[in-house]
Design a protein around this motif. Structure first.
Motif, PDB file in Angstrom:
ATOM      1  N   ASP A   1      22.290 -10.037  22.020  1.00  0.00           N
ATOM      2  CA  ASP A   1      21.983  -8.738  22.487  1.00  0.00           C
ATOM      3  C   ASP A   1      22.194  -7.795  21.271  1.00  0.00           C
ATOM      4  O   ASP A   1      21.348  -6.683  21.385  1.00  0.00           O
ATOM      5  CB  ASP A   1      22.750  -8.515  23.714  1.00  0.00           C
TER       6      ASP A   1
ATOM      7  N   VAL B   1      19.296  -7.780  18.976  1.00  0.00           N
ATOM      8  CA  VAL B   1      18.220  -7.115  19.415  1.00  0.00           C
ATOM      9  C   VAL B   1      18.258  -5.632  19.566  1.00  0.00           C
ATOM     10  O   VAL B   1      17.013  -4.828  19.073  1.00  0.00           O
ATOM     11  CB  VAL B   1      17.790  -7.597  21.094  1.00  0.00           C
ATOM     12  N   VAL B   2      19.359  -4.993  20.076  1.00  0.00           N
ATOM     13  CA  VAL B   2      19.532  -3.621  19.916  1.00  0.00           C
ATOM     14  C   VAL B   2      19.391  -3.007  18.689  1.00  0.00           C
ATOM     15  O   VAL B   2      18.657  -1.907  18.416  1.00  0.00           O
ATOM     16  CB  VAL B   2      20.873  -3.318  20.977  1.00  0.00           C
TER      17      VAL B   2
ATOM     18  N   ARG C   1      15.979  -2.907  17.377  1.00  0.00           N
ATOM     19  CA  ARG C   1      15.146  -1.778  17.831  1.00  0.00           C
ATOM     20  C   ARG C   1      15.345  -0.366  16.941  1.00  0.00           C
ATOM     21  O   ARG C   1      14.636   0.466  16.584  1.00  0.00           O
ATOM     22  CB  ARG C   1      15.480  -1.784  19.249  1.00  0.00           C
TER      23      ARG C   1
ATOM     24  N   PHE D   1      19.137   3.331  29.313  1.00  0.00           N
ATOM     25  CA  PHE D   1      18.005   2.413  29.269  1.00  0.00           C
ATOM     26  C   PHE D   1      17.608   2.170  30.665  1.00  0.00           C
ATOM     27  O   PHE D   1      16.319   2.382  30.538  1.00  0.00           O
ATOM     28  CB  PHE D   1      18.277   1.103  28.572  1.00  0.00           C
TER      29      PHE D   1
ATOM     30  N   LEU E   1      10.278  -7.965  18.536  1.00  0.00           N
ATOM     31  CA  LEU E   1      10.385  -7.105  19.646  1.00  0.00           C
ATOM     32  C   LEU E   1       9.092  -6.509  20.065  1.00  0.00           C
ATOM     33  O   LEU E   1       9.054  -6.210  21.428  1.00  0.00           O
ATOM     34  CB  LEU E   1      11.264  -5.948  19.271  1.00  0.00           C
TER      35      LEU E   1
ATOM     36  N   GLU F   1       7.779  -8.633  24.685  1.00  0.00           N
ATOM     37  CA  GLU F   1       8.008  -7.127  24.930  1.00  0.00           C
ATOM     38  C   GLU F   1       9.551  -7.136  25.995  1.00  0.00           C
ATOM     39  O   GLU F   1       9.554  -6.207  26.382  1.00  0.00           O
ATOM     40  CB  GLU F   1       6.676  -6.659  25.735  1.00  0.00           C
TER      41      GLU F   1
ATOM     42  N   ASP G   1      13.889  -6.472  24.732  1.00  0.00           N
ATOM     43  CA  ASP G   1      14.594  -5.339  24.867  1.00  0.00           C
ATOM     44  C   ASP G   1      15.373  -4.970  26.273  1.00  0.00           C
ATOM     45  O   ASP G   1      16.644  -4.909  26.243  1.00  0.00           O
ATOM     46  CB  ASP G   1      13.557  -4.104  24.805  1.00  0.00           C
ATOM     47  N   HIS G   2      14.609  -5.531  27.358  1.00  0.00           N
ATOM     48  CA  HIS G   2      14.954  -5.274  28.877  1.00  0.00           C
ATOM     49  C   HIS G   2      16.187  -6.357  28.676  1.00  0.00           C
ATOM     50  O   HIS G   2      17.324  -6.230  29.223  1.00  0.00           O
ATOM     51  CB  HIS G   2      14.067  -5.806  29.703  1.00  0.00           C
TER      52      HIS G   2
ATOM     53  N   HIS H   1      19.277  -5.283  26.787  1.00  0.00           N
ATOM     54  CA  HIS H   1      20.238  -4.332  27.591  1.00  0.00           C
ATOM     55  C   HIS H   1      20.773  -4.819  28.985  1.00  0.00           C
ATOM     56  O   HIS H   1      21.965  -4.213  29.228  1.00  0.00           O
ATOM     57  CB  HIS H   1      19.314  -3.162  27.968  1.00  0.00           C
TER      58      HIS H   1
END
Length: 370
Positions: free
Chosen positions: A45, A48-49, A52, A139, A298, A302, A305-306, A309
């Protein structure tokens, strides 16, 4: 592409494993491998964050993340941070803290390095937990056109219309954590409050130097944006990129709390921890971050991101729970992997359904990206 992005990580891993073997033999080698896997599993995670955020920076600041950033991650969070915590907790000077660390005492023995770090866990967990919880809440409570877990994200987005919803939810969580923390209540509340303040501070500074959603900037701030990238989005430079870099480092540091604490359940040897968590784990996380940016993963998948988070939210809750009761590190690591895996799978299914619904539009979009 794989070798170009992960080449340094593979090289550093080989060197770290050789050093671990020479330092402590087969046992140290195995522990180093376990810690590296632990760090990577806990940090999907995180990657990924980070990706972004990193994709908004120009090439120079992306390189800074891989160079200066890795120094901060390895030496700052995996070596100096535990020493600082132990030094402050036990009232030791830096030399005494290093000496105590090198003694490799049993974490269950009062006065040992691992024991003192374990004793400081409530304030570390409160600070990191609240920082990550605010990141998750900001978020998930915001309105987004794309929703993954719709039966949860739709009502949460409605709740987010309430002024200060994330702050209210965060303060409620901190109050609960303080109420159940017993004699540690004072330090837990203070540390959690500092975690929230840190989040709002770095987030606010990031927004202060940020670019508008449409990419427009004032003439006075022209130094903060360079030419658009392949996707057409403006890349930050100058003061804007520097503030975003600081924001990225604080987030990255917060993610490392659970790994640093969890490592002492495996070994109290600071050398092995530095080799496994830092030189292996942190390097691979950074390489994975760069890979996600360069491949445009990313944007293609899609829901990632979710998923990231939601994994952050789960990690934040776990950190707060560990203030009063321990949770196995395997569970912590698997939660992140499960969320990211589910989000990735969901993204693939979404892309397939979109291609079936409108194949011409998908092909045109692919041609435009190429």
């Amino acid at each position: 592409m794989i070798l170009k992005t992960f080449g340094w990580s593979f090289a550093v891993t080989i060197i770290a494993l050789v050093v671990a073997f020479l330092y402590g033999g087969p046992e140290a080698l195995i522990l180093c491998i376990i810690l590296g896997i632990l760090e990577v599993s806990l940090s999907f995670d995180n990657a990924v964050v980070n990706a972004r955020i990193l994709e908004r920076m120009n090439a120079f600041w992306q390189k800074m993340f891989l160079s200066v950033g890795i120094i901060i991650a390895v030496f700052g969070m995996r070596i100096l941070f535990p020493l600082l915590i132990v030094g402050v907790t036990a009232g030791l000077n830096p030399v005494e803290a290093v000496t105590l660390a090198m003694e490799k005492g049993d974490p269950h023995t009062p006065g040992s390095y691992g024991y003192l770090l374990h004793e400081a866990h409530p304030q570390i967990a409160a600070f990191g937990g609240m920082f990550l919880l605010m990141l998750f809440l900001d978020f998930i409570l915001a309105h987004r056109d794309i929703k993954w877990i719709k039966f949860l994200e739709i009502p949460l987005a409605r709740l987010g219309k309430l002024e200060g919803a994330s702050l209210i939810a965060g303060m409620a969580a901190l109050a609960i954590a303080g109420a159940v923390s017993g004699e540690k209540q004072g330090i837990v509340l203070l540390s959690g409050l500092l975690g929230m303040i840190t989040y709002f501070l770095v987030n606010g500074l990031g927004n202060l130097f940020d670019v508008d959603a449409d990419g427009d900037v004032d003439a006075a701030d022209a130094d903060r944006v360079v030419h658009s990238g392949p996707s057409g989005s403006a890349k930050l430079a100058g003061k804007a990129a520097f503030m975003l870099f600081l924001y990225l480092e604080v987030i990255d540091a917060s993610f490392s709390f659970d790994g640093v604490i969890g490592a002492f359940a495996i070994t109290s040897d600071p050398i092995i921890i530095a080799l496994g968590l830092g030189f292996i784990g942190a390097m691979f996380v950074r390489s994975l971050t760069v890979f996600l940016v360069r491949e445009g993963t990313l944007d293609e998948y899609e829901y990632l991101d979710h998923g990231a988070h939601w994994a952050i939210g789960a990690l934040a809750v776990i950190l707060l729970i560990t203030i009063v009761t321990p949770i196995n590190e395997i569970i912590t690591g698997l939660i992140g992997v499960v969320f990211i895996g589910a989000a990735f799978t969901g993204s693939i299914l979404r892309n397939k359904s979109k291609s079936v619904a409108d194949p011409v539009e998908v092909l045109e979009s692919a041609d435009a990206n190429n």
